[in-house]
Design an enzyme around this catalytic site. Structure first.
Site, short mmCIF file in Angstrom:
data_model
loop_
_atom_site.label_atom_id
_atom_site.label_comp_id
_atom_site.label_asym_id
_atom_site.label_seq_id
_atom_site.Cartn_x
_atom_site.Cartn_y
_atom_site.Cartn_z
N CYS A 189 49.27 59.15 49.76
CA CYS A 189 49.38 58.70 48.36
C CYS A 189 50.82 58.50 47.92
O CYS A 189 51.07 57.80 46.93
CB CYS A 189 48.69 59.69 47.43
SG CYS A 189 46.92 59.83 47.74
N GLN B 167 39.89 66.75 49.98
CA GLN B 167 40.79 66.95 48.86
C GLN B 167 40.07 67.53 47.65
O GLN B 167 40.69 68.19 46.82
CB GLN B 167 41.48 65.63 48.51
CG GLN B 167 42.43 65.17 49.61
CD GLN B 167 43.43 64.13 49.13
OE1 GLN B 167 43.47 63.77 47.97
NE2 GLN B 167 44.26 63.67 50.05
N ARG C 7 39.06 54.20 29.59
CA ARG C 7 37.82 54.33 28.82
C ARG C 7 38.20 54.41 27.33
O ARG C 7 38.56 55.47 26.82
CB ARG C 7 37.07 55.60 29.22
CG ARG C 7 36.71 55.66 30.70
CD ARG C 7 35.56 54.74 31.04
NE ARG C 7 35.09 54.95 32.41
CZ ARG C 7 34.15 54.24 32.99
NH1 ARG C 7 33.56 53.25 32.32
NH2 ARG C 7 33.77 54.47 34.23
N SER D 115 41.25 61.05 40.00
CA SER D 115 41.83 59.71 39.90
C SER D 115 40.78 58.66 40.18
O SER D 115 39.86 58.87 40.97
CB SER D 115 43.00 59.58 40.88
OG SER D 115 42.57 59.87 42.21
N HIS E 284 44.41 54.97 40.60
CA HIS E 284 45.29 55.44 41.67
C HIS E 284 45.16 54.50 42.87
O HIS E 284 44.42 54.77 43.82
CB HIS E 284 44.91 56.87 42.03
CG HIS E 284 45.65 57.47 43.18
ND1 HIS E 284 46.89 57.05 43.60
CD2 HIS E 284 45.31 58.51 44.01
CE1 HIS E 284 47.28 57.79 44.63
NE2 HIS E 284 46.34 58.67 44.89
N CYS F 202 50.98 64.78 44.96
CA CYS F 202 50.42 65.39 46.17
C CYS F 202 50.03 64.28 47.13
O CYS F 202 49.69 63.16 46.73
CB CYS F 202 49.21 66.24 45.81
SG CYS F 202 47.91 65.36 44.92
N GLY G 250 48.10 63.47 51.15
CA GLY G 250 47.23 63.98 52.19
C GLY G 250 47.99 64.69 53.30
O GLY G 250 49.05 64.24 53.72
#
Length: 390
Positions: free
Chosen positions: A89, A155, A219, A245, A346, A376, A378
């Site tokens: 990420c 995750q 939203r 995300s 994301h 963060c 992976g």
């Protein structure tokens, strides 16, 4: 010491899975971002020394060095090289680091750092499909699993571990998710994203051409009740799709130059890269590394969190920024002030450059000086970048 300056920063609005960006090939979408950066900076395209691009799922339309394909789709001359980076990420945040390091080292004068991910056209599962069809294993090798018995690449489990370790409830996570939407709504309706978003053509649900210049995942009708009604992902957990995300399509980038090139261009810089850190941590809980990475970055910079005006901590899951703020002693009012990935999406390989673009523009709008970005990644990784707005 030599410096690295950002003279242009832009991003597409996030596209929902199967949404307005569904017809864009990722190379073409990122090629449009490259062109916009060149246009914004006023630089001669032939002066670009390199393009470093983050992308996570590098198969299908994102295979074969998508950075090079983006260059060939853009208006850059074919003499400009490109390389694709995968730090999960944080891929395009690492692209920014590599680009800045090249400029600081003097091996390049102008580098574009960007990222792209079409999670509609190249789903996250694409990387595993062929292996499963062939009966091969996944990325966890037998030696790795032998060293870490019971390890599972999940995750969501990591997010639940973070919530338990730092003492957060379902209500805490839902409240942050609602705040993310409310902040994104406020930024959108007040025009704060206008300078950073590159408008591109999109298609509506019926396939009609429409402008794509508003983040599609927001939203606008989000309420505590609607977010509270979403079921948890794990049966005994507290994280939901609303406090995670959003799957997203998008591209983003920044153009980084040396001080000599800055003077040659006679353009006002947006920001200076003040500090860069990357760190590995526990691959099981996986999402906690932004905390020690931030501590390391602040120490290296001779700063405290009180010196930082704004921070962007990727909202991969609500417990991540909540735990980061609690451990670091950060002010939640300075965190993700225009919303985060729970509202804006994301697009994995693009998120690092996307967050940087939003952070730099927010600093300048609020007349702040220093901004810190982390996320963060992976495998238990984290990048930290401290920017100085100019």
């Amino acid at each position: 010491m030599a410096e690295a300056y950002i003279v242009a920063a832009t991003r597409t609005a996030g596209g929902r899975r199967g949404g307005r960006l569904r017809n864009w090939h990722p190379a073409d979408l990122s090629g449009r971002v490259i062109d916009a950066l060149v246009e914004q900076s006023g630089i001669d395209p032939a002066q670009v020394d390199d393009v470093v691009m983050g992308c996570v799922t590098q198969v299908g339309e994102q295979a074969f060095n998508v950075a090079r394909q983006a260059i060939l789709s853009s208006n850059l001359p074919e003499t400009v090289p490109g390389v694709t980076v995968d730090r999960q990420c944080g891929s395009s945040q690492q692209a920014i680091h590599f680009a800045a390091q090249a400029v600081i080292a003097g091996s390049a004068q102008v580098v574009i750092a960007a990222g792209v991910e079409s999670m509609t056209r190249v789903p996250m599962s694409s990387a595993y499909t062929l292996a499963h069809e062939k009966g091969w294993g996944g990325p966890m090798s037998p030696v790795m699993l032998e060293r870490r018995p019971g390890f599972a690449y999940n995750q969501f489990k990591g997010a639940e571990m973070m919530a338990a370790k730092y003492g957060f409830s379902r209500a805490d996570c839902d409240a942050l998710a609602l705040s993310s939407h409310k902040r994104a709504i406020a930024a959108t309706e007040s025009g704060l994203f206008a300078e950073e978003i590159l408008s591109v053509s999109g298609v509506d649900a019926e396939g009609n051409a429409v402008p794509h210049d508003v983040d599609e995942g927001i939203r606008f009708d989000a309420t505590p009740e609607s977010i509270g009604a979403v079921k948890t992902v794990l049966p005994d957990g507290l994280v939901t799709a609303a406090s995670s995300s959003q799957i997203c399509d998008g591209s983003a980038g920044v153009l980084i130059v040396s001080e000599a090139m800055l003077k040659s261009l006679n353009v006002a810089p947006l920001a200076r890269i003040h500090q860069m850190t990357v760190l590995g941590g526990d691959p099981v809980i996986m999402l906690e590394t932004p905390i020690p990475a931030t501590e390391r970055a602040l120490k290296a910079a001779g700063m405290s969190i009180q010196d930082i005006d704004l921070y962007e901590v990727n909202e991969a899951f609500a417990p991540v920024p909540l735990a980061w703020a609690k451990a670091i002693g950060a002010d939640l009012d300075r965190l993700n002030v225009h919303g985060g990935a729970m509202a804006l999406g994301h697009p994995m390989g693009a998120s690092g450059a996307k967050l940087a673009t939003t952070l730099i523009h927010a600093l300048r709008q609020r007349k702040g000086r220093y901004g810190l970005q982390t996320m963060c990644e992976g495998g238990g990784l984290a990048n930290v970048t401290i920017f100085e707005a100019l």
